[in-house]
Structure formats: C-alpha cells, structure tokens
Design a protein around this motif. Structure first.
Motif, short mmCIF file in Angstrom:
data_model
loop_
_atom_site.label_atom_id
_atom_site.label_comp_id
_atom_site.label_asym_id
_atom_site.label_seq_id
_atom_site.Cartn_x
_atom_site.Cartn_y
_atom_site.Cartn_z
N ASN A 1 46.79 -3.85 -2.75
CA ASN A 1 46.10 -4.50 -3.51
C ASN A 1 45.36 -3.71 -4.57
OD1 ASN A 1 46.46 -7.35 -2.44
ND2 ASN A 1 45.65 -6.95 -1.01
N MET A 2 45.85 -2.42 -4.51
CA MET A 2 45.45 -0.75 -5.15
C MET A 2 46.04 -1.43 -6.70
SD MET A 2 48.43 1.59 -5.44
CE MET A 2 46.85 2.13 -6.85
N LYS A 3 45.08 -0.91 -7.72
CA LYS A 3 45.80 -0.73 -9.17
C LYS A 3 45.13 0.80 -9.56
CE LYS A 3 46.18 -5.12 -10.89
NZ LYS A 3 47.69 -5.49 -10.51
N ALA A 4 45.75 1.59 -9.52
CA ALA A 4 45.53 2.94 -10.30
C ALA A 4 45.69 2.73 -11.82
CB ALA A 4 47.20 3.68 -10.30
N LYS A 5 44.64 3.73 -12.71
CA LYS A 5 44.72 2.44 -14.06
C LYS A 5 45.38 4.43 -14.61
CE LYS A 5 40.41 5.58 -13.73
NZ LYS A 5 38.34 4.94 -13.89
N PRO A 6 44.67 4.56 -15.90
CA PRO A 6 46.06 5.24 -16.75
C PRO A 6 46.11 6.20 -16.14
CG PRO A 6 45.79 3.76 -18.41
CD PRO A 6 44.80 3.11 -16.59
N HIS A 7 46.55 7.64 -16.08
CA HIS A 7 46.35 9.41 -15.95
C HIS A 7 47.35 10.54 -15.30
CE1 HIS A 7 48.36 7.49 -11.67
NE2 HIS A 7 48.19 8.65 -11.79
N VAL A 8 46.95 11.34 -15.47
CA VAL A 8 47.92 12.71 -15.63
C VAL A 8 47.74 12.80 -14.32
CG1 VAL A 8 48.23 12.41 -17.85
CG2 VAL A 8 47.03 13.88 -17.38
N ASP A 9 48.68 13.54 -12.97
CA ASP A 9 48.79 14.12 -11.98
C ASP A 9 47.97 15.47 -12.05
OD1 ASP A 9 48.88 11.55 -11.13
OD2 ASP A 9 50.72 12.27 -9.96
N TYR A 10 47.23 15.63 -11.40
CA TYR A 10 46.03 17.36 -10.79
C TYR A 10 47.09 17.84 -11.36
CZ TYR A 10 43.74 20.91 -9.19
OH TYR A 10 43.04 22.23 -8.67
N ASN A 11 47.42 19.22 -11.83
CA ASN A 11 47.87 20.05 -11.36
C ASN A 11 47.93 21.49 -10.78
OD1 ASN A 11 49.94 22.44 -12.22
ND2 ASN A 11 50.63 22.16 -13.60
N PRO A 12 47.76 21.93 -9.92
CA PRO A 12 46.92 23.16 -9.09
C PRO A 12 47.97 23.95 -9.25
CG PRO A 12 48.28 21.64 -7.51
CD PRO A 12 48.48 21.41 -8.65
N PHE A 13 49.06 23.95 -9.98
CA PHE A 13 50.25 25.35 -9.15
C PHE A 13 49.87 26.02 -10.77
CE2 PHE A 13 52.29 21.34 -7.88
CZ PHE A 13 51.99 21.97 -6.31
N LYS A 14 48.81 25.84 -12.26
CA LYS A 14 49.11 26.62 -13.07
C LYS A 14 51.03 26.75 -13.75
CE LYS A 14 44.57 28.54 -12.37
NZ LYS A 14 44.00 28.81 -10.77
N THR A 15 51.41 25.87 -13.74
CA THR A 15 52.76 26.39 -14.42
C THR A 15 53.15 25.27 -14.51
OG1 THR A 15 54.52 26.68 -14.23
CG2 THR A 15 54.21 26.41 -12.46
N ASN A 16 54.76 24.38 -15.01
CA ASN A 16 55.28 23.11 -15.40
C ASN A 16 55.84 22.80 -13.84
OD1 ASN A 16 54.32 22.28 -17.96
ND2 ASN A 16 56.36 23.19 -18.62
N TYR A 17 55.49 21.49 -13.06
CA TYR A 17 57.00 20.84 -11.97
C TYR A 17 57.11 19.69 -12.72
CZ TYR A 17 52.19 17.95 -11.33
OH TYR A 17 51.38 16.83 -10.71
N LEU A 18 57.62 19.02 -11.52
CA LEU A 18 58.37 18.25 -11.69
C LEU A 18 57.56 17.70 -9.74
CD1 LEU A 18 61.71 17.63 -12.99
CD2 LEU A 18 59.76 17.34 -13.91
N ARG A 19 57.82 15.94 -9.91
CA ARG A 19 57.30 15.49 -8.73
C ARG A 19 58.59 14.68 -7.85
NH1 ARG A 19 51.25 13.52 -7.57
NH2 ARG A 19 51.88 15.59 -7.13
N VAL A 20 59.06 15.05 -6.48
CA VAL A 20 59.95 14.11 -6.08
C VAL A 20 59.91 13.51 -5.16
CG1 VAL A 20 61.70 14.13 -4.35
CG2 VAL A 20 61.88 16.27 -5.84
N GLN A 21 59.33 11.83 -5.69
CA GLN A 21 58.90 10.75 -4.78
C GLN A 21 59.88 10.08 -4.10
OE1 GLN A 21 56.48 10.00 -8.90
NE2 GLN A 21 55.08 9.11 -6.66
N ILE A 22 59.22 10.25 -2.96
CA ILE A 22 60.19 9.23 -2.08
C ILE A 22 59.87 8.25 -1.06
CG2 ILE A 22 61.38 9.63 0.81
CD1 ILE A 22 62.12 12.99 -0.31
N PRO A 23 59.95 7.16 -1.81
CA PRO A 23 59.26 5.63 -1.13
C PRO A 23 59.63 5.75 0.86
CG PRO A 23 60.24 5.50 -2.59
CD PRO A 23 60.69 6.82 -2.73
N VAL A 24 58.38 5.74 1.84
CA VAL A 24 59.48 6.40 2.47
C VAL A 24 58.82 4.45 3.50
CG1 VAL A 24 58.56 6.87 5.40
CG2 VAL A 24 58.32 8.30 3.20
N LYS A 25 57.30 3.71 2.97
CA LYS A 25 56.85 2.67 2.83
C LYS A 25 57.02 1.44 1.63
CE LYS A 25 53.64 0.29 6.16
NZ LYS A 25 51.92 -0.41 6.53
#
Length: 164
Positions: A78-102
C-alpha cells in the motif's frame, strides 16, 4: 553485453537469497513510505556485498566495469511513490535494469506499476520480467497490494547492450 542468461542467473540468485535489508531513510523520508535496501555494489571500485552465498558466476557479472551499482529493494504494501527522478550517485548518465523478484499475485490485478509522467506510459510489473529504464526521467509508481514487492536493481553504463 548483459545477456538473457546473465539476467536469469541474477533473478534466480536474488530469488534464493535472504538479503540483510536495512531501512533506507533518505528516500523513505522524502517519499513517505518505509523502503528497505541491501547495497550489493556501489560504484566501479567499491566493495561488493560480502555474502558467502554469492556464486562466482553472479560475482563475475557484478564485477564488470559497465555495472555501476546493484541493490536489492523492498517496497512495503500500500505505497505510492510520488513523481520523482532517482538520485544519481555516479556523476554520469546511467540506465537501470529492474528485475522484479517478488510481485504480489504476479500483479494479476495491476496493483504494482511504474508510470512515466511525461509520456503517461505505465508498466505493470511481472515477476521475473526484466525492464530497462532511464530513472532520471520523471516517474511515479505504486504497490496497491497488501503485500510487499521486491526488486533487484542494476545500474549500468547507458552504452551497455541488454538482452531483454
């Protein structure tokens, strides 16, 4: 290149591993829900998660230079994530592979999703179905079920090919 076999191995490993999750306080405070995280790899030269159950095959994948970070995440019911961009700790562009496990009930009621604000595209999570996103674009999401959802995230160089 990250192959389908690499992704399958990562999914199976994550599905069979009991991660030492801790409260992720910064995101949880901003978003208003209790997310938990286990850092597996942060940056090219940082240490890996010291789990003796990590196989050499999985470790070989995470040690690649084009993989910037890897994390296991728990999202509460029962969670809602409001509009956001994810924090970038890398100081360069990146993409995220998301693997839903559960994903509760494998999302048969479309209760778990991510939505891209600009395009209004909605992706409904399916357990084990890998997605590749630019999480520096404005997005929101939800877990409207009564159970948690869990993911393996892998942050990669945007030039890395991924077999989905």
């Amino acid at each position: 290149m990250i192959t389908k076999l690499d992704l399958q191995r990562l999914y199976e490993w994550a599905s069979n591993t009991n991660f030492p999750l801790r409260n992720e306080v910064i995101t949880s405070k901003y978003m208003g829900y209790g997310m938990k995280i286990c850092h597996i790899k942060i940056g090219k030269k940082r240490k890996m998660y010291p789990n003796k159950n990590i196989t050499r095959t999985v470790l070989d994948i995470f040690e690649r230079d084009d993989i910037y970070g890897a994390y296991y995440l728990y999202y509460p019911p029962n969670m809602k994530a409001k509009p956001h961009v994810d924090y970038n700790p890398f100081k360069t562009n990146y993409l995220r592979v998301q693997i839903p496990v559960k994903i509760p009930n494998n999302n048969k009621n479309n209760e778990c999703y991510i939505e891209w604000v600009e395009t209004k595209e909605i992706v409904y999570w399916k357990q084990g179905k890998v997605e590749l996103f630019d999480v520096e674009k404005l997005h929101q999401g939800a877990n409207d079920s009564n159970e948690s959802m869990e993911f393996l995230y892998i942050d990669i160089d945007p030039n890395t090919k991924v077999e989905l």
